[in-house]
Scaffold this motif. Structure first.
Motif, PDB file in Angstrom:
ATOM      1  N   LEU A 140      48.067   5.296  61.345  1.00  0.00           N
ATOM      2  CA  LEU A 140      47.112   6.224  60.738  1.00  0.00           C
ATOM      3  C   LEU A 140      45.966   6.474  61.698  1.00  0.00           C
ATOM      4  N   ARG A 141      45.856   7.712  62.160  1.00  0.00           N
ATOM      5  CA  ARG A 141      44.893   8.014  63.221  1.00  0.00           C
ATOM      6  C   ARG A 141      44.093   9.276  62.912  1.00  0.00           C
ATOM      7  N   LEU A 162      54.281   7.642  64.319  1.00  0.00           N
ATOM      8  CA  LEU A 162      55.317   6.621  64.224  1.00  0.00           C
ATOM      9  C   LEU A 162      56.158   6.629  65.488  1.00  0.00           C
ATOM     10  N   THR A 163      56.352   5.460  66.078  1.00  0.00           N
ATOM     11  CA  THR A 163      57.123   5.361  67.312  1.00  0.00           C
ATOM     12  C   THR A 163      58.625   5.304  67.047  1.00  0.00           C
ATOM     13  N   GLY A 164      59.008   5.066  65.799  1.00  0.00           N
ATOM     14  CA  GLY A 164      60.413   4.886  65.473  1.00  0.00           C
ATOM     15  C   GLY A 164      60.854   3.438  65.517  1.00  0.00           C
ATOM     16  N   TRP A 174      57.774   8.299  54.645  1.00  0.00           N
ATOM     17  CA  TRP A 174      58.544   8.122  55.869  1.00  0.00           C
ATOM     18  C   TRP A 174      59.348   6.833  55.799  1.00  0.00           C
ATOM     19  N   VAL A 175      60.531   6.868  56.404  1.00  0.00           N
ATOM     20  CA  VAL A 175      61.331   5.659  56.596  1.00  0.00           C
ATOM     21  C   VAL A 175      60.964   5.093  57.957  1.00  0.00           C
ATOM     22  N   LEU A 176      60.658   3.814  58.011  1.00  0.00           N
ATOM     23  CA  LEU A 176      60.178   3.198  59.243  1.00  0.00           C
ATOM     24  C   LEU A 176      61.311   2.508  59.990  1.00  0.00           C
ATOM     25  N   THR A 181      57.880  10.086  65.428  1.00  0.00           N
ATOM     26  CA  THR A 181      57.386  11.138  64.537  1.00  0.00           C
ATOM     27  C   THR A 181      55.880  11.253  64.660  1.00  0.00           C
ATOM     28  N   THR A 182      55.404  12.482  64.794  1.00  0.00           N
ATOM     29  CA  THR A 182      53.980  12.764  64.711  1.00  0.00           C
ATOM     30  C   THR A 182      53.786  13.761  63.580  1.00  0.00           C
TER      31      THR A 182
END
Length: 267
Positions: free
Chosen positions: A121-122, A145-147, A216-218, A224-225
């Motif tokens: 969260l940014r 999210l980096t995936g 979102w699925v982590l 993902t941005t």
């Protein structure tokens, strides 16, 4: 598992990562861990940021015989967060943490405390524009999210998790995520004090016009941005009442003047 007993893992900014890391560590047990961050805004621009992580019974069992005692929250409470950890029906565990913000400028720092410097969260912000007849609210930020679930860890957390960022080797984690692709999720919910007029990166609720959410699925391997923005506005009734009152006052004044003029003529 003993890693959640370490205070260093549950400082502000790390409960978020710790909750998701336990989901990764328990994926081999076909568990479910769902985390929701809710941002609720009041009319005056104050509000509350709340985190809720729900671990099903299998995930809770990964924490040991007493999963509630295994989760240390003292540092969070000392930082001004209200935190509760409790068993729920079915044997799962629910972790709730919340902290108020006094004005729109404080929202970003509270979100940063929750997410951490490298968290998802940014740049979250809130603006409130109160005009003569309307009030407009704009809430938004980025979910990065980096995936990989490694994103929710750091060197200290990894040290408490046998050297791995999530407590599982990369091969174990890949196999677990393949078997349970929806095992760890993140949901963002927003609640504004007026009906939402526009939403980007989030879906407006059909039942509650003041709310919007995204999920979102982590750990799915897909960077993902997501840019989330929610706008709401309401028309204030105060100017209408004031103008109506003013109109009545003018009419009364005119009536009095005409009445006085009529009496003078009769004389």
């Amino acid at each position: 598992m003993s890693w959640l007993r370490a205070d260093r893992v549950t400082r502000p900014g790390r409960l978020f990562g710790a909750a998701l890391a336990v989901g990764a560590s328990a994926l081999l047990s076909a568990c479910q861990v769902d985390t929701t961050v809710r941002i609720a805004v009041e009319d005056n621009g104050s509000g509350t940021v709340a985190l809720r992580t729900v671990l099903d019974a299998e995930a809770a069992n990964e924490l040991g015989a007493d999963p509630v005692a295994a989760i240390s929250v003292d540092d969070l409470r000392n930082a001004g967060w209200e935190v509760s950890v409790r068993r729920v029906e079915g044997g799962g565990v629910e972790v709730d943490a919340s902290k108020p913000f006094s004005n729109p400028r404080r929202l970003g720092s509270v979100i940063d405390e929750l997410s951490g410097p490298a968290g998802p969260l940014r740049d979250w912000s809130l603006s409130v524009d109160s005009g003569f007849a309307t009030a407009t609210y704009r809430l938004g930020g980025t979910v990065e999210l980096t995936g990989s679930l490694d994103q929710f860890s750091d060197a200290e957390v990894a040290a408490a998790l046998d050297g791995f960022a999530t407590g599982r080797s990369p091969d174990e984690l890949a196999a677990a995520l393949a078997a349970h692709p929806d095992g760890v999720t993140l949901r963002i919910e927003t609640e504004l004090p007026a009906e939402i007029t526009a939403a980007t990166g989030a879906d407006r609720s059909d039942d509650e016009p003041e709310t919007a959410s995204a999920r979102w699925v982590l750990g799915d391997g897909k960077p993902t941005t997501a840019h989330v923005r929610v706008d709401a506005s309401e028309r204030s009734q105060t100017p209408v009442v004031w103008m109506a009152g003013g109109a009545v006052a003018v009419l009364v004044a005119v009536a009095v003047a005409l009445s006085g003029r009529g009496r003078r003529r009769r004389r």
